[in-house]
Structure formats: structure tokens, C-alpha cells
Enzyme design. Structure first.
Site, PDB file in Angstrom:
ATOM      1  CE  LYS A 197      41.615  48.317  42.484  1.00 42.73           C
ATOM      2  NZ  LYS A 197      42.064  48.356  41.101  1.00 42.73           N
ATOM      3  CD  GLU A 257      42.174  41.993  34.809  1.00 41.97           C
ATOM      4  OE1 GLU A 257      41.184  42.505  35.330  1.00 41.97           O
ATOM      5  OE2 GLU A 257      43.216  41.721  35.445  1.00 41.97           O
TER       6      GLU A 257
HETATM    7  N1  PMP Z   1      40.771  44.893  36.276  1.00 45.40           N
HETATM    8  C1  PMP Z   1      41.793  45.619  36.748  1.00 45.40           C
HETATM    9  C2  PMP Z   1      43.182  45.174  36.472  1.00 45.40           C
HETATM   10  C3  PMP Z   1      41.541  46.783  37.492  1.00 45.40           C
HETATM   11  O1  PMP Z   1      42.558  47.507  37.966  1.00 45.40           O
HETATM   12  C4  PMP Z   1      40.207  47.183  37.725  1.00 45.40           C
HETATM   13  C5  PMP Z   1      39.921  48.403  38.573  1.00 45.40           C
HETATM   14  N2  PMP Z   1      40.093  49.593  37.879  1.00 45.40           N
HETATM   15  C6  PMP Z   1      39.173  46.412  37.187  1.00 45.40           C
HETATM   16  C7  PMP Z   1      39.487  45.259  36.486  1.00 45.40           C
HETATM   17  C8  PMP Z   1      37.734  46.776  37.410  1.00 45.40           C
HETATM   18  O2  PMP Z   1      37.381  46.571  38.761  1.00 45.40           O
HETATM   19  P1  PMP Z   1      36.307  47.479  39.517  1.00 45.40           P
HETATM   20  O3  PMP Z   1      35.040  47.341  38.767  1.00 45.40           O
HETATM   21  O4  PMP Z   1      36.225  46.919  40.881  1.00 45.40           O
HETATM   22  O5  PMP Z   1      36.815  48.872  39.478  1.00 45.40           O
END
Ligand code: PMP
Length: 300
Positions: free
Chosen positions: A149, A182
Site C-alpha cells: 500500500k 480489484e
Molecule cells: N484495494 C485498493 C487499491 C485499496 O486502496 C484499498 C483500500 N482503500 C482496498 C483495496 C481495500 O482495502 P481495505 O479493506 O484494507 O481498506
């Protein structure tokens, strides 16, 4: 509003980073988005762990222990007296020379912001949203593993721009092989013949904290879950589809690329998981101690 900056709590107006910070110059750094629900920080340990794992891969040494960062996060929430909030945790490479070499950055910058977030209007949780598939593929794992991230979201931002141009709030991203990865800031799930399916992380997705929570909720409810490879055909012909994310929580999807998903309304399983998630989020968190933290000796 008080911001945590490298070990101190400072007013928003004084919370500044250097223009030589490589986070600013190159997007060199990592971050987390975390929610606080009724004074509980949701899955704080999982977020902290993901942050340290992202940093490790980037060979970025977070200048404090995970325990200290956890405490600093809780203290910053308490100092802002916010029982419902969105926390942004950022560790950037820190100030250095003009030039990408991280070796010129001796001191990473650590920032904690306790603010708020509204990604989707309330109504969308009742009506569901539409997606379009972006023409921009998700960055291949061999180039920059999407499990990191990082502060560099340009790949996702390009896809988000396409979504906005198409008049929808979110875009679906495929990997280099044309398989579903995603969305720009959310993970994606489908329901087909009673099974819950989501792309496995090697398709090029962030290991979402909400994704993991929803998979667990579904298993606890007796559903069969599969982390697998999915194509557009699977999504178009799913009975239900939804997104998960810290900001989105569980968001029903009712159309993709003009194809109606299932009945064209949020599905039964989706709404059930949304309910279960809303129930989980208030009980499954690290409690903020609003009394003692503000008096903590470490922060002025
Ligand atoms: N994919 C991406 C690219 C993200 O930035 C995020 C977070 N907003 C998610 C999936 C979801 O992750 P999380 O449930 O940990 O927020």
C-alpha cells in the site's frame, strides 16, 4: 485538529512536511486508512502489520516499533476526541536530495491524521452502484506488487478518472492477463450458486483488511468462500456483486459495463454481509482510552 508529526502532536496549521520529502517528490512511502467506530479502532493490528510489510518490501525502516506506532495512533485519536473517525497513517521516505536515491533520506516522516471520510452517499448502500472496466491494467506484481500500500496511486487514479468520465463512481481493474484484480480503492466479490468468490491476491490486489473480515464473516455464516481467478464473464453472470474497503465497507454493485448483475438490485447475501459487517465493526476493534492518552507525557 491535532496531527501526529514525528513524535509530536501539533495543530493542523503547523503540520507541514518538507518539499524535499521523497513522499512528495516520488510517492516514496506507505500508508494506511483505518476506521474508528464508536471509540474502537477497527482491525488496528492488521493495518499496522500491513504497513510494516509494505515498508519492508520498499526497504523503508519505520523509525519506531509497531507497538509504539499503535500507541501513537490510539493517542492521536484520543487527543482529537473523535469516537467515529478515519485515520490516515503515513510513513514516507523523508527529506533528502533531489534524486530518487533513498540513501539521501536519513529520517522517514511519520504522520497520523484523524479526520473523516465519506466515500459513497448513504443512498448507494440501498441502491447499489455501477462500475466500468478500466482500459488501464493493474500494475503487474512483477513491477510493483499491489499488496504494497504505497503512496503512489497513479495507476488507480488513471482508472478512477475513466470511471468519472463514464459517470460511475468506481472502476474495475483487470491484471495484465485480463483477469479481474480489484477496483481503484476496493476489493471485489461475487456470489454465484451460493458461493462467495473474490480474486486471489496474486491476481494483483491489495490484501484488504475489509476483504479478510468479510471472508471470515461469510465462513462463520456457513458460506463456502473461494479466492480464485475470475474473468469479466464470471462477473457479468454473477448473481450478486459487491465491493469491500475501509471507506466503502460493503457496497453492492448492480451493473458492470452496462450488464445488469443479478436482479439489478443489491442481493440478499450482500445485504446480509453488510449487516454482519456493521455489527462486527463496533465490537471488533481496539478501544481508545480517551481519558489517559491526552495526558500522555510523550506528546505536547
Ligand atoms: N484495494 C485498493 C487499491 C485499496 O486502496 C484499498 C483500500 N482503500 C482496498 C483495496 C481495500 O482495502 P481495505 O479493506 O484494507 O481498506
Amino acid at each position: 485538529m491535532l496531527i501526529y508529526m514525528n513524535g509530536e502532536l501539533v495543530p493542523k496549521s503547523e503540520a507541514r512536511v518538507s518539499v524535499f520529502d521523497h513522499g512528495f517528490l516520488y510517492g516514496d512511502g506507505v500508508f494506511e486508512g483505518i476506521r474508528v467506530y464508536q471509540g474502537n479502532v477497527f482491525r488496528l493490528h492488521e493495518h499496522i502489520e500491513r504497513l510494516y510489510e509494505s515498508a519492508k518490501t520498499l526497504d523503508l525502516e519505520v523509525p519506531m516499533s509497531p507497538e509504539a506506532l499503535t500507541q501513537a495512533t490510539l493517542d492521536t485519536v484520543a487527543a482529537n476526541s473523535k469516537r467515529d473517525a478515519y485515520i490516515r497513517l503515513i510513513v514516507s521516505r523523508g527529506p533528502g536530495d533531489l534524486g530518487i536515491d533513498p540513501q539521501s533520506c536519513p529520517k522517514p516522516t511519520v504522520v497520523i491524521i484523524v479526520g473523516s471520510i465519506t466515500l459513497y452517499p448513504d443512498e448507494s448502500y440501498r441502491t447499489g452502484i455501477s462500475l466500468v472496466t478500466s482500459s488501464v491494467p493493474r500494475i503487474p506484481t512483477q513491477c510493483l506488487d499491489p499488496r504494497i500500500k504505497s503512496l503512489n496511486y497513479l495507476n488507480n487514479i488513471l482508472a478512477k478518472i475513466e470511471a468519472r468520465q463514464a459517470g460511475v463512481p468506481e472502476a474495475l481493474m483487470l491484471n495484465f492477463n485480463g483477469r479481474v484484480a480489484e477496483c481503484t480503492a476496493d476489493n471485489i466479490f461475487i456470489v454465484k450458486r451460493g458461493k462467495l468468490k473474490t480474486p486471489d491476491l496474486m491476481q494483483g490486489a491489495l490484501g484488504g483488511v475489509t476483504r479478510a473480515a468479510v471472508l471470515q464473516l461469510a465462513r462463520d455464516a456457513g458460506m463456502t468462500t473461494r479466492e480464485t481467478s475470475l474473468g469479466l464473464h464470471d462477473l457479468y453472470n454473477a448473481q450478486e456483486c459487491f465491493l469491500t474497503g475501509t471507506g466503502a465497507e460493503v457496497m453492492p454493485v448492480i451493473s458492470i459495463d452496462g450488464r445488469t448483475i443479478g436482479s439489478g438490485e443489491p442481493g440478499r447475501v450482500t445485504l446480509d454481509l453488510l449487516d454482519r459487517f456493521r455489527e462486527l465493526r463496533v465490537r471488533d476493534g481496539v478501544r481508545v482510552d480517551f481519558k489517559t492518552a491526552a495526558a500522555s507525557a510523550d506528546y505536547k
